[in-house]
Motif scaffolding. Sequence first.
Motif, PDB file in Angstrom:
ATOM      1  N   SER A 135       0.852  -1.183   0.000  1.00  0.00           N
ATOM      2  CA  SER A 135       0.000   0.000   0.000  1.00  0.00           C
ATOM      3  C   SER A 135       0.883   1.226   0.000  1.00  0.00           C
ATOM      4  CB  SER A 135      -0.883  -0.003   1.246  1.00  0.00           C
ATOM      5  OG  SER A 135      -1.579   1.205   1.333  1.00  0.00           O
ATOM      6  N   SER A 141       0.240   4.441   6.947  1.00  0.00           N
ATOM      7  CA  SER A 141      -1.043   3.836   7.281  1.00  0.00           C
ATOM      8  C   SER A 141      -1.496   2.929   6.138  1.00  0.00           C
ATOM      9  CB  SER A 141      -2.091   4.915   7.538  1.00  0.00           C
ATOM     10  OG  SER A 141      -2.350   5.630   6.367  1.00  0.00           O
ATOM     11  N   HIS A 185      -4.001   0.656   3.798  1.00  0.00           N
ATOM     12  CA  HIS A 185      -5.383   0.797   3.344  1.00  0.00           C
ATOM     13  C   HIS A 185      -6.215  -0.361   3.881  1.00  0.00           C
ATOM     14  CE1 HIS A 185      -4.379   3.457  -0.343  1.00  0.00           C
ATOM     15  NE2 HIS A 185      -3.835   3.900   0.747  1.00  0.00           N
ATOM     16  N   LYS A 186      -7.502  -0.123   3.986  1.00  0.00           N
ATOM     17  CA  LYS A 186      -8.414  -1.141   4.510  1.00  0.00           C
ATOM     18  C   LYS A 186      -8.377  -2.401   3.658  1.00  0.00           C
ATOM     19  CE  LYS A 186     -12.815  -0.956   3.835  1.00  0.00           C
ATOM     20  NZ  LYS A 186     -14.242  -0.607   3.822  1.00  0.00           N
ATOM     21  N   ASP A 187      -8.329  -2.260   2.349  1.00  0.00           N
ATOM     22  CA  ASP A 187      -8.305  -3.432   1.469  1.00  0.00           C
ATOM     23  C   ASP A 187      -7.059  -4.279   1.685  1.00  0.00           C
ATOM     24  OD1 ASP A 187     -10.678  -2.605   0.374  1.00  0.00           O
ATOM     25  OD2 ASP A 187      -9.722  -1.545  -1.293  1.00  0.00           O
ATOM     26  N   ILE A 202      -5.360  -4.558   4.479  1.00  0.00           N
ATOM     27  CA  ILE A 202      -5.505  -5.259   5.763  1.00  0.00           C
ATOM     28  C   ILE A 202      -6.452  -6.444   5.605  1.00  0.00           C
ATOM     29  CG2 ILE A 202      -6.367  -5.041   8.123  1.00  0.00           C
ATOM     30  CD1 ILE A 202      -5.383  -2.131   8.044  1.00  0.00           C
ATOM     31  N   LEU A 203      -7.556  -6.232   4.893  1.00  0.00           N
ATOM     32  CA  LEU A 203      -8.506  -7.326   4.689  1.00  0.00           C
ATOM     33  C   LEU A 203      -7.873  -8.478   3.913  1.00  0.00           C
ATOM     34  CD1 LEU A 203     -11.786  -5.375   3.916  1.00  0.00           C
ATOM     35  CD2 LEU A 203     -11.173  -6.572   6.006  1.00  0.00           C
TER      36      LEU A 203
END
Length: 87
Positions: free
Chosen positions: A19, A27, A29-31, A33-34
């Motif tokens: 990312s 930081s 990204h949410k994607d 981490i998922l």
Amino acid sequence: MSPFTFATILADKSIAVTSESEDKPGSPHKDDILRWVEAHPALAAWVQAVGSVFAVTATASLPFIHGYLTEKRENKVRLAALVALAQ
């Protein structure tokens, strides 16, 4: 500033999830981490275990917290009654 790299070895040991965020350095990204969570099948079991322990602990502590607050409230009423009698 170097971009944040969220790398992991997946089941086939060849895919890395990265990312690069210019607006929030460091930081993920949410994607990303998922994808990382989905790549580790045992992680779900650990998250469930930790969540279960937390839930049991919170549930077991509720009667003690309720008792403490009830006793505190009763002591406040008793103190108010004593102050009223003392006047």
